[in-house]
Write an enzyme that holds these catalytic residues in place. Structure first.
Site, PDB file in Angstrom:
ATOM      1  N   TYR A 236     -10.096  15.022  -6.496  1.00 18.63           N
ATOM      2  CA  TYR A 236      -9.189  14.394  -7.437  1.00 18.63           C
ATOM      3  C   TYR A 236      -8.329  15.440  -8.157  1.00 18.63           C
ATOM      4  CZ  TYR A 236      -7.709  11.285 -11.265  1.00 18.63           C
ATOM      5  OH  TYR A 236      -6.980  10.561 -12.162  1.00 18.63           O
TER       6      TYR A 236
ATOM      7  N   ASP B  93       0.873  -1.172   0.000  1.00 19.48           N
ATOM      8  CA  ASP B  93       0.000   0.000   0.000  1.00 19.48           C
ATOM      9  C   ASP B  93       0.912   1.225   0.000  1.00 19.48           C
ATOM     10  OD1 ASP B  93      -1.631   2.119   0.574  1.00 19.48           O
ATOM     11  OD2 ASP B  93      -2.846   1.037   2.036  1.00 19.48           O
TER      12      ASP B  93
ATOM     13  N   LEU C 173     -19.749  15.859  -5.831  1.00 20.08           N
ATOM     14  CA  LEU C 173     -19.771  17.319  -5.880  1.00 20.08           C
ATOM     15  C   LEU C 173     -19.268  17.842  -4.539  1.00 20.08           C
ATOM     16  CD1 LEU C 173     -23.215  17.933  -7.607  1.00 20.08           C
ATOM     17  CD2 LEU C 173     -20.922  18.113  -8.618  1.00 20.08           C
TER      18      LEU C 173
END
Lengths: 445, 442, 314
Positions: free
Chosen positions: A350, A260, A295
């Site tokens: 993002y 990870d 959103l």
């Protein structure tokens, strides 16, 4: 991964119908294939910049058919425009007006590449206007080209000429099938570092490359492409993706490292694995990334933090480890995104993470230069992957066809090709850059 | 390498001029409870996945490994060449030899141990040992009656003979026969056998539940510290052993009803919580000579020092079915000149919590050690904090033949992390058998 | 054992079929039920003039007997034993049993065949017997004596090969409620409380266990076949053959080499289908792996003993 629509509008009867209806017909892009010619036809070198003759000589050296004038009635594979000496906006005209007919003669999958210098800051306004003009010209030309042809520019920093290995390698990349989905972009060579490969088919021979997020999609394609180009690949992904990761590692005859990347010791473990098992570490591709779209009004802490943690913070932490280890000549390529450049609805987290990557890359370039390495980013546009397959169909169709000049989504391999180029020693003169692989998507600059 | 003492049965490996064999690493797929995530996976599918994960971890693609030996306890007749068929489906060089081993739950240990010997002798440079089992995709046989009718029918040459064969068919023969975990000679299941042993050693319900709890907690903690990141490869969406219950408690375990030995009444202490469930899974371990490991830049986690098998006569009730390791360990200790306390880790396979606790009790028991083992004094007790520190079968599950590979890889990594010391492995098996082994850190 | 000299030999041409014997016995039983002469069923036979019961001084013989290896294989499979070239002791019993039965259905035999209870067996398996050997069988009855519940008798069968005895078995049967004139029944002995030993095995016996055994060794006694046929003879349900239980016990306990002795005593019937818990262990003090072992069978989870026995190497 050619989509069904693309197949229909480009073959047989359905092609005719599509033509008559005026439907957009995304071309089948010219991609790299072993043994295929570098350029599918003669290369015309236009302009009288200082780079013109060395470029023509270089192309000749690569065994290409090089012409200094457009031959009447002949199709050409590529046009190289030497704009490196333009001083005034008026200087653009001659070559531009010669470029028009040349473009008409361009074969499908053809290339137009300009060679110019960055407008820069603090320059003579006239000079800057002329140089920046090349930018506008080429980006617009990209939008006019058809048949999967692309227009890109090579920027040579002051003091860099076509003798620089990275200038040559970048030109070769832009002319080749490896840059199929790179369109309307400028790639800057900032210094004369770099070493050309002995074998252009194996530019990464002898290199050990780590690819994070390698189990699927773009990551798997990066692993395959780096391996194809000669690198020994360490495929990294989370343990939860183990079986897919093993398949990738076995396909590329590399090793799998289940890890990870958000672990504090991720960089250390990567170095340890690469050096102990393969004796060295030359390339790291920070591809691991996640999306948690929402959103902003509906964004929760988990979504926000996990995206930043995986997409940005892990890269920062690993880079620190790599720099601390002083791995000589280490080349890092990070995955950014056009969302981080132009923004995308529902992707504040993002886009923040990917914008962050580009900032990190720019700011880290000096430190990597100090270890004789480099760091760059690739910003993919709409790429057909498992991840984007989850985007609603209508959005996907629009993203894929309407927005980019190339009227289609890219393939993972298109991103991988750009990464492989940036990861190579020949690209050592490219540092701190973000190269878009987006088919000249409408969004962004 | 410890030198042998005068009581050892054979000279130590050094004096025989054999070379060390190292455990390079391992890979297994997570173990999954029966009839769950791997219900559609065959032994071959799972073993192939375990091997492919190992190949990927160590970059063995296209390499010819000296030999691959593994096995399955429950095997279809079509899997007569299970391991070779699996190897052919992996990224290994197809010229890699492979063979099946079967020693019930000790299959993996026997496969790994005998491969280790071949490497020690210089017959092999590298080898992969392991095992696989599924109780979900278990072979179901036609009844003995139908089988004999069909065989006779196949042999019949004339219509009359065929008719004669068919006339022996009885409708009840249509009932299929699924394999059980019962011992063929006693008709008792393993759990029923262990229930007798557990009661005979007076092992309490609480002690068994505590051991089970610790197994779950230790396994969960090992996952939490990413211990298994380079020992396990996800399979079919299962990333962790799905029998693991990190949040189980003594109260929950204590609430379960006895599952075995119910006829013992108050003495019935074995529940589904302190017994291993039926599980599907596969494991593999990469072994090599030091030269092989060095030449391929592979890690050396531990030396596989020695192993020993024992069997007990449970058919005539002379010993508990799963007590063979109690006999194998003192023989191995004697050969290696070690005492039971000379270890940093103990990996005692938890077929049942009762098995582990009965074995430990036996080693502490004066009478048992003198009269059954022929020793002068008890082997003594072990430091329980060194027992199954990364969890064991009660939490992880126990796909019979796959357990040996799980334990060897786990112990080798534990030893390597510690950087010194020794580990003892003890695995009991059906048929009154057991295999034990000693590993040494590198 | 009394000598042959005193007994008249009746040579049977071949081993009699047991089915016929049982059919005849059932008929006789039915007839005697109607007559109601004896509570145990059967007609008073072999009584001499003064009313005393005597065993006939006869022995029944079969001079040549060949073993059907197919049958041997079926037997060994039925018992979960290894198929090998060696006759198991209970299989030999099965070979000799029809001859013994022939003794018991002889007109001169004083006790009724049906309804007799099988109490015990003692067998000397004198040496290994190979299936290829030509065997002879002789059988007679002896030692008619009172039992606390009636009268008991020993039926002795001896199997020979190459002129020597290789197997000798004594089966003891009880005719319940039969009083031997002039003999008083002994007191019923104190029944020790049964404590189950440590279980070493468990047998799950299917409803067709008796039919399967009969199919191999031919003992078609109706009390073993079906619930219906057993009830017709006054039983609650059908029960396992005592010799089937002995065969299962010996399959795990008999030595693989050399001769041995064994015995079994039946305490209570095993109703079918049923589950028997089983124990086999060294007899007191034994440590030799081929020393004397004791075995016991009891009802699963209960303190009801079915049988107990021993095996001792010679």
């Amino acid at each position: 991964m050619t989509n069904q629509y693309q197949k229909l509008v480009n073959t047989g009867l359905t092609k005719k119908i599509a033509k008559q209806l005026g439907l957009p017909r995304p071309a089948v892009l010219r991609r790299h294939a072993a043994g295929a010619p570098l350029v599918p036809g003669p290369v015309v070198v236009l302009g009288d910049g200082a780079s013109a003759q060395p470029t023509a000589d270089l192309l000749l050296g690569w065994g290409l058919d090089v012409l200094r004038h457009l031959p009447p009635g002949r199709m050409v594979g590529a046009v190289v425009v030497a704009y490196d000496d333009v001083a005034r906006p008026g200087d653009l005209a001659d070559v531009a007006l010669n470029l028009g007919p040349a473009v008409k003669s361009l074969v499908p999958g053809g290339r137009v590449v300009s060679i110019s210098r960055p407008a820069g800051d603090g320059k003579d306004p006239e000079l800057a206007a002329a140089r920046q003009g090349v930018d506008g010209l080429m980006r617009s030309l990209g939008r006019e080209l058809r048949g999967g042809a692309t227009a890109n520019g090579l920027l040579l920093a002051e003091g860099v000429d076509m003798g620089a290995p990275s200038a040559q390698a970048a030109l070769r990349f832009l002319l080749s099938g490896r840059s199929a989905y790179v369109d309307g972009q400028f790639l800057e060579v900032s210094d004369g570092r770099g070493k050309l490969p002995e074998d252009w088919e194996k530019p990464l021979a002898g290199k050990v490359a780590v690819v994070t997020g390698a189990a699927r999609g773009i990551g798997a394609s990066i692993a395959a492409t780096l391996a194809r180009d000669g690198a020994t690949v360490v495929a990294v992904d989370v343990p939860a993706a183990g079986s897919a990761l093993a398949r990738v590692a076995n396909d590329v005859r590399g090793t799998a490292l289940q890890l990870d990347v958000t672990r504090a010791d991720a960089g250390h473990l990567i170095i340890e694995h690469a050096t102990q098992r393969h004796g060295r570490l030359d390339i790291v591709v920070h591809n691991a990334g996640i999306t948690r779209d929402k959103l902003l009004a509906n964004m929760d802490e988990g979504r926000w933090k996990s995206v930043i943690a995986v997409n940005t913070e892990s890269q920062l932490r690993m880079n620190q480890a790599f720099l601390a280890a002083g791995l000589p000549g280490l080349r890092v390529v990070s995955l950014a995104s056009t969302s981080g450049i132009a923004g995308n609805r529902g992707q504040t987290n993002y886009a923040a993470s990917k914008g962050g990557v580009m900032g990190m890359v720019r700011a880290s370039s000096a430190a990597f230069a100090d270890i004789d390495g480099g760091i760059n980013a690739v910003a993919p546009g709409f790429i057909e992957t498992e991840m984007t397959a989850r985007v609603p169909v209508a959005t996907r169709a629009v993203a894929r066809m309407v927005m980019p000049s190339l009227m289609q989504g890219g393939l993972p391999v298109d991103v991988a090709e750009a990464i492989s180029f940036l990861a190579s020693d020949a690209a050592a003169g490219v540092n701190g850059e973000t190269l878009r692989v987006c088919g000249q998507s409408l969004i962004g600059r | 390498m410890a030198t042998s003492t005068s009581s050892a049965a054979s000279p130590s490996q050094a004096s025989q001029g054999v070379r060390p064999v190292v455990v390079i690493g391992g890979n297994r797929i997570p173990f999954a409870r029966s009839n769950g995530a791997y219900a559609d996976a065959s032994n071959q599918d799972m073993l192939t996945a375990a091997l492919d994960g190992l190949v990927a971890r160590f970059g063995l693609q296209g390499q010819r490994i000296g030999a691959v030996a593994a096995g399955a306890v429950l095997k279809h007749s079509r899997d007569f060449n299970l391991v070779r068929e699996s190897v052919l489906g992996t990224a290994l060089d197809p010229t890699t030899p492979a063979y099946d081993v079967q020693m019930a739950c000790a299959t993996g240990m026997e496969a790994i141990g005998s491969l280790a010997n071949k490497i020690k002798l210089g017959q092999l440079d590298s080898a992969i040992g392991g095992g696989v089992d599924t109780t979900s995709d278990a072979p179901i046989a036609v009844s003995e009656g139908l089988r004999r009718v069909l065989l006779e029918l196949a042999r019949a040459r004339t219509p009359k003979q065929r008719l004669a064969a068919l006339s022996k068919f009885r409708p009840k023969d249509l009932a299929p026969h699924a394999p059980g975990t019962g011992e063929p000679r006693t008709g008792l299941s393993m759990g029923e056998h262990q229930a007798l042993t557990t009661a005979a050693w007076g092992v309490s319900r609480e002690a068994q539940d505590e051991l089970a709890l610790k197994s779950h907690h230790n396994l969960a903690a090992a996952y939490e510290r990413n211990f298994f990141d380079d020992l396990i490869t996800e399979y079919r969406g299962v990333g962790r052993d799905n029998n693991l219950r990190p949040s189980t408690t003594l109260e929950k375990l204590g609430s379960l009803k006895p599952a075995f030995g119910r006829d013992l009444g108050d003495k019935a202490t074995m529940t589904a919580g302190n017994s291993t469930p039926l599980t599907d899974g596969a494991s593999s371990v990469l072994l090599g000579s030091e030269e092989f490991a060095r030449a391929n830049d592979l890690p050396m986690l531990a030396n596989f020092v020695d192993f020993e098998a024992a069997s007990v006569d449970f058919v005539r009730g002379k010993e508990g079915l799963l007590m063979a390791p109690a006999y194998a360990v003192p023989r191995l200790l004697a050969r290696q000149g070690l005492t039971l306390q000379d270890f940093d880790f103990y990996e005692i396979h938890e077929a049942f919590a009762g098995t582990v606790l009965s074995t430990l009790a036996a080693w502490e028991d004066e009478d048992f050690c003198r009269n059954k083992l022929g020793l002068d004094a008890p082997l003594g007790s072990i430091d329980r904090s060194k027992l199954n520190v990364a969890g064991s079968s009660l939490a992880a599950g126990h796909p019979f033949a796959a357990t040996g590979g799980r334990i060897v890889a786990t112990l080798a990594k534990l030893l390597h992390e510690k950087g010194s010391g020794r580990g003892l492995i003890s695995v009991c098996a059906a048929g009154g058998q057991g295999v034990v082994a000693v590993l040494e850190a590198r | 054992m009394s000598g042959t000299a005193e007994r008249r030999c009746i040579d049977l041409p071949e081993v009699p079929a047991l089915g016929g014997i049982y059919a005849a016995a059932v008929k006789k039983t039915a007839a005697s039920r109607i007559g109601g002469v004896l509570p145990g069923g059967g007609r008073r036979r072999g009584a001499d003039d003064d009313g005393r019961w005597q065993l006939p001084a006869v022995e029944h013989r079969v001079r040549r007997l060949r073993v059907d290896t197919g049958r041997l294989t079926r037997y060994q499979r039925l018992m979960g034993d290894t198929v090998r070239e060696d006759l198991p002791s209970v299989f030999v019993h099965g070979l000799a049993f029809p001859v013994a039965m022939s003794v018991m259905v002889d007109d001169g035999f004083p006790l009724p065949l049906l309804g007799m209870v099988h109490l015990s067996n003692r067998v000397e398996h004198l040496r290994r017997i190979r299936p290829g050997e030509e065997l002879s069988v002789r059988a007679w009855a002896e030692d008619l004596r009172p039992h606390f519940a009636g009268a008991q008798v020993d039926v002795v069968a001896e199997v020979g090969a190459g002129g020597e005895a290789v197997w000798r078995g004594v089966s003891t049967y009880l005719a319940k409620g039969v009083d031997l004139p002039g003999r008083t029944r002994p007191e019923r002995p104190e029944k020790p409380v049964f404590t189950a030993p440590t279980r070493t095995g468990q047998w799950r016996l299917a409803a067709d266990t008796g039919r399967a055994y009969a199919g191999v060794l031919g003992d078609w006694n109706p009390i073993h076949l079906t619930s219906l046929s057993a009830r017709a003879l006054g039983m609650k349900r059908h029960i396992a053959h005592g010799m089937y239980l002995a065969g299962r016990a010996l399959a795990g306990a008999a030595p693989r080499e050399g001769g041995y002795e064994w015995g079994i005593e039946f305490a209570s019937p095993v109703f079918l289908p049923g589950t028997v818990d089983f124990s086999v262990a060294d007899a007191e003090g034994g440590a030799d792996p081929y020393g004397t072992v004791a075995f016991t069978g009891w009802r699963r989870g209960a303190s009801r003993e079915h049988f107990s026995g021993y095996v001792a190497p010679r």
